[in-house]
Design an enzyme around this catalytic site. Structure first.
Site, PDB file in Angstrom:
ATOM      1  N   CYS A 106     -12.046 -27.515  -3.348  1.00 39.41           N
ATOM      2  CA  CYS A 106     -12.323 -26.428  -2.410  1.00 39.41           C
ATOM      3  C   CYS A 106     -13.706 -25.856  -2.672  1.00 39.41           C
ATOM      4  O   CYS A 106     -14.420 -26.302  -3.577  1.00 39.41           O
ATOM      5  CB  CYS A 106     -11.261 -25.334  -2.517  1.00 39.41           C
ATOM      6  SG  CYS A 106     -11.275 -24.483  -4.122  1.00 39.41           S
ATOM      7  N   CYS A 146     -14.596 -24.759  -6.197  1.00 35.94           N
ATOM      8  CA  CYS A 146     -14.997 -25.837  -7.109  1.00 35.94           C
ATOM      9  C   CYS A 146     -16.491 -26.106  -6.983  1.00 35.94           C
ATOM     10  O   CYS A 146     -17.182 -26.345  -7.978  1.00 35.94           O
ATOM     11  CB  CYS A 146     -14.211 -27.109  -6.804  1.00 35.94           C
ATOM     12  SG  CYS A 146     -12.427 -26.964  -7.014  1.00 35.94           S
ATOM     13  N   ASP A 154     -47.846 -33.404  20.876  1.00 39.96           N
ATOM     14  CA  ASP A 154     -49.162 -34.015  20.776  1.00 39.96           C
ATOM     15  C   ASP A 154     -49.275 -35.026  21.920  1.00 39.96           C
ATOM     16  O   ASP A 154     -48.261 -35.564  22.383  1.00 39.96           O
ATOM     17  CB  ASP A 154     -49.306 -34.704  19.421  1.00 39.96           C
ATOM     18  CG  ASP A 154     -50.571 -35.531  19.332  1.00 39.96           C
ATOM     19  OD1 ASP A 154     -51.654 -34.975  19.543  1.00 39.96           O
ATOM     20  OD2 ASP A 154     -50.463 -36.743  19.068  1.00 39.96           O
ATOM     21  N   ASP A 160     -47.243 -37.520  15.812  1.00 36.42           N
ATOM     22  CA  ASP A 160     -47.133 -38.784  15.079  1.00 36.42           C
ATOM     23  C   ASP A 160     -48.304 -39.072  14.164  1.00 36.42           C
ATOM     24  O   ASP A 160     -48.296 -40.066  13.456  1.00 36.42           O
ATOM     25  CB  ASP A 160     -46.986 -39.952  16.060  1.00 36.42           C
ATOM     26  CG  ASP A 160     -48.264 -40.195  16.855  1.00 36.42           C
ATOM     27  OD1 ASP A 160     -49.044 -39.241  17.018  1.00 36.42           O
ATOM     28  OD2 ASP A 160     -48.468 -41.330  17.314  1.00 36.42           O
ATOM     29  N   ASP A 208     -51.431 -34.276  12.861  1.00 36.44           N
ATOM     30  CA  ASP A 208     -50.317 -33.480  13.385  1.00 36.44           C
ATOM     31  C   ASP A 208     -49.486 -32.853  12.276  1.00 36.44           C
ATOM     32  O   ASP A 208     -48.665 -31.974  12.546  1.00 36.44           O
ATOM     33  CB  ASP A 208     -49.390 -34.357  14.245  1.00 36.44           C
ATOM     34  CG  ASP A 208     -50.085 -34.887  15.486  1.00 36.44           C
ATOM     35  OD1 ASP A 208     -50.935 -34.169  16.029  1.00 36.44           O
ATOM     36  OD2 ASP A 208     -49.783 -36.019  15.896  1.00 36.44           O
TER      37      ASP A 208
END
Length: 768
Positions: free
Chosen positions: A30, A33, A449, A662, A666
């Site tokens: 649980c 724990c 971009d 990409d 960027d």
């Protein structure tokens, strides 16, 4: 912007000063724990952070290698806390049979049913009194005791470790509740036997509660088995990725030492080895295609449904499926450096992470078990104060203990995150951290971009306009020489145009890149510059008669660069920059980019395109993509270093902004956004800065990623609602005597199973 030769090639991570270790943990039941294991690990010297995932049964430990001894210390800390350290991928290799681990549950059912059926028949009063259906006390004792102390031994072990660490967990609640029921039954049985021996003649044996303790333990075991089965389903995405690795490779030696074809384990492959791949086989490692042509199915890696044609010079990704041709490749990456290994690592990172919402759950769990123990004592005292006998009061207190187990609370968030990250990976979307997944559903502005993200990113030289009296071929040679060492898309376009014209170019010298502006260098003793119109303006260059041409080309949507010569001054006059030619470049929108933007607009999202191009070129491309420059959806003339500032400006109005890019330039903008989304055909720097990576450069995946986030967060909220509602409604009902311990045990097991089942519904997501 720099592009690599193949999609996904940039999925790597830079080295860090801190080390990270994943450790499997068995025996957690649980949320309490989870907190205890995290606390134990953080006490180890040198540990900076420890995040435990209940659903994955793993811990991710961040530590200083020089300050901590590593795995041995961490394993000892886990064992001292009362749990079983094991391999981090143990859950992945568990037996795949749907019935694995069911034997203890089956034994519990076999021993509990003879206790439960007479009680049910008594409730129905099928022709006889209720107690007449009950088994003799000694038989009930023989059936219930093995369930209590053999099948239920795991709960006693967990409870003992919890008590030693002065904390509570599900095991403690189950052990206390069922032991109370079993102990009360033994006491009533022995008391009745003593009365009988003393001469008291009773008409019937007292009602015993052996069936309650045995059935509760059996139901809890059933719930844990169903949880384990569901966990195997939530980790199916990871197992599917692991299964992509073939075991053998057809080794041909290296270029320097060719060998006859020999089958060797892929673990023995080295960079530079030559490998043959037969039709229909999986490619064993990342490599460069040397011989043969084929079609390659990369659907399990990128989500791309159609095979891609590959010719010599193309990059092949390990794990993808070769088509109809036999090919030979040269290995470029092996082991943990392959694209597949990095994809697996990214998915595991996302599934092992802890979402921000889980922090609140952890805070609740820290006090949950102690509060439940207090409520159980108050229930016992309240019923006794109201005049009930000890038997009745104790059973109601036991029901409170049993129904309040916080299993569902600990599973609510991680199971949804695991399922969401898994289904995203199958569709070509890698989610690097849980925070990005949780936050993406709130995005209301998406900034893109332009080059390589919304456009193909492979511009071509559409025109070279020379000034009067200049030799066009000589200018092309000078431009090609200056750009020959650059990986910029515009530079590659110049080189490609020069090759198509059959030109060769001399070696340049002292070449220097000027970020965001262009480059300069010496070609055969002449200093040349090639770059943006704005840079030339800053240098004081006069376009003269070419200015009208530049305006016309920009109006048509071209990106215009200038080739200029540095002319030395004489007689104390400073050198001047003389414009020699205009270079016009054109790019094309990515297929489906306009439709993807329209789909985002229909969802009510704001759209912005950020470009370093001049306003004319940027606006012309924006209109082709369906964007509206007049509505402020285009930001042009933005230098690479200013992209992050533009993103921060968009966020300033209480907006949640996603940035899609990409390139290397960027990366700051991706990091500045609330959610950074990197295209998988871009650079490793961009992917490292982003929280989400799209494994193929398809803008439509942006909407899919946002949709997966929305559905995952919805599942998290639903799970937390059900986890809390079971306790909020169940504890008062148990305290008031409405629920018996058996019904409470069934409700507790049902809460965990319902949370797991609800999370698994995410696997049915098909996208739009």
């Amino acid at each position: 912007m720099d592009n690599l030769d193949t999609p996904l090639a940039g999925l790597n991570r830079p080295a860090q000063d801190l080390a990270t270790l994943d450790l499997g943990i068995g025996g957690m039941t649980c949320a309490a724990c989870v907190l205890r294991v995290e606390k134990a690990l953080k006490k180890v010297p040198g540990v900076q952070d420890a995040v435990v995932n209940l659903a994955m049964e793993t811990a991710r430990i961040t530590y200083q290698p020089l300050a901590a001894d590593g795995a041995a210390q961490f394993r000892r800390a886990v064992r001292s806390a009362g749990y079983e350290p094991r391999a981090a991928d143990a859950l992945m290799h568990e037996e795949a049979s749907p019935w694995a681990g069911f034997a203890p549950v089956a034994l519990g059912v076999a021993l509990s049913l003879p206790l439960l059926v007479p009680m049910l028949l008594g409730w129905l009063s099928l022709g006889r009194g209720g107690h007449a259906w009950m088994l003799p006390a000694w038989m009930q004792f023989l059936l219930a005791t093995p369930v209590q102390f053999i099948l239920g031994a795991r709960f006693y072990r967990g409870a003992w470790h919890a008590l030693k660490s002065r904390s509570g967990n599900m095991d403690l609640l189950v052990a206390l509740g069922t032991s109370a029921g079993w102990g009360l039954s033994v006491w009533l049985w022995l008391s009745a036997s003593s009365d009988l021996h003393a001469g008291a003649h009773t008409a019937e044996q007292p009602h015993l509660y052996f069936e309650a303790s045995a059935v509760v333990i059996t139901l809890v075991l059933l719930g844990k088995w169903l949880e384990a089965r569901a966990k195997r389903q939530t980790t199916a995405a990871i197992r599917a990725l692991h299964a992509l690795r073939p075991e053998l490779a057809h080794w041909l030696g290296s270029d320097q030492a060719p060998q006859d074809e020999t089958d060797i384990p892929i673990a023995e492959l080295l960079v530079g080895d030559r490998v043959a791949v037969r039709p229909g086989e999986r490619i064993p490692a990342d490599g460069l295609l040397l011989e043969g042509e084929t079609q390659v199915d990369e659907s399990m890696l990128t989500g791309e449904p159609l095979p891609l044609g590959k010719a010599p010079g193309a990059m092949l990704t390990g794990g993808s499926v070769n088509g109809e041709g036999r090919v030979i490749l040269r290995v470029t990456a092996t082991g943990s450096e392959t694209v597949l290994a990095r994809i697996i690592r990214l998915v595991e990172d996302a599934q092992a992470a802890k979402a921000p919402i889980q922090r609140l759950v952890d805070q609740v769990s820290a006090v949950f078990v102690p509060v439940v123990l207090v409520l159980a004592l108050l229930t016992l005292a309240g019923w006794l104060w109201a005049g009930a006998d000890m038997e009745t009061a104790l059973m109601h207190a036991v029901a409170v203990l049993v129904i309040a187990c916080p299993c569902a609370l600990g599973l609510a968030t991680p199971t949804a995150l695991i399922a969401g990250a898994g289904v995203a990976a199958r569709r070509g979307i890698l989610i690097k951290d849980a925070q990005a997944l949780e936050l993406a559903h709130r995005v209301d502005i998406v900034a893109f971009d332009k080059t390589g993200t919304l456009t193909v990113g492979q511009p071509r030289l559409t025109a070279l306009v020379a000034s009067a009296g200049q030799d066009e071929a000589a200018l092309m040679q000078a431009a090609a020489s200056l750009q020959s060492g650059s990986e910029h898309p515009l530079a590659r376009a110049v080189l490609q145009a020069a090759r198509e014209r059959g030109l060769t170019w001399p070696e340049p010298h002292a070449v220097q890149a000027v970020p965001g502006r262009g480059s300069q260098g010496d070609v055969q003793g002449v200093t040349w510059r090639v770059g943006s119109l704005r840079w030339m303006g800053d240098l004081g260059a006069d376009l003269g008669a070419l200015e009208a041409q530049a305006t016309h080309l920009q109006a048509q949507g071209a990106t215009v660069s200038v080739l200029a010569e540095n002319v030395p001054g004489t007689g104390g006059v400073h050198a001047t920059v003389q414009v020699r030619a205009l270079l016009a470049f054109g790019d094309e929108p990515k297929p489906g980019a306009a439709a993807a933007l329209q789909a985002l607009r229909e969802r009510g999202l704001g759209l912005v395109m950020i470009s370093g191009d001049n306003p004319g070129a940027a606006q012309a491309m924006a209109r082709r993509l369906g964007l509206r420059p007049e509505a402020g959806e285009v930001l042009a003339n933005v230098l690479p270093g200013d992209k992050a500032a533009q993103v921060r400006a968009l966020r300033a109005g209480q907006h949640v902004v996603a940035m899609v890019g990409d390139g290397v330039n960027d990366a700051p903008a991706l990091a500045a956004a609330d959610v950074g989304i990197a295209m998988g055909n871009g650079t490793d720097v961009a992917m490292h800065a982003a929280g989400i990576t799209l494994m193929r450069g398809d803008p439509a995946l942006v909407g899919a990623a946002l949709d997966i986030s929305r559905r995952t967060v919805r599942k998290i909220r639903q799970n937390l609602f059900w986890a809390f509602i079971y306790n909020v409604a169940g504890i008062p009902m148990a305290a008031l005597g409405v629920l018996s311990p058996v019904v409470a045990g069934a409700a507790m097991a049902l809460s965990s199973v319902s949370v797991m089942g609800n999370a698994l519904l995410l696997r049915r997501w098909k996208g739009r």
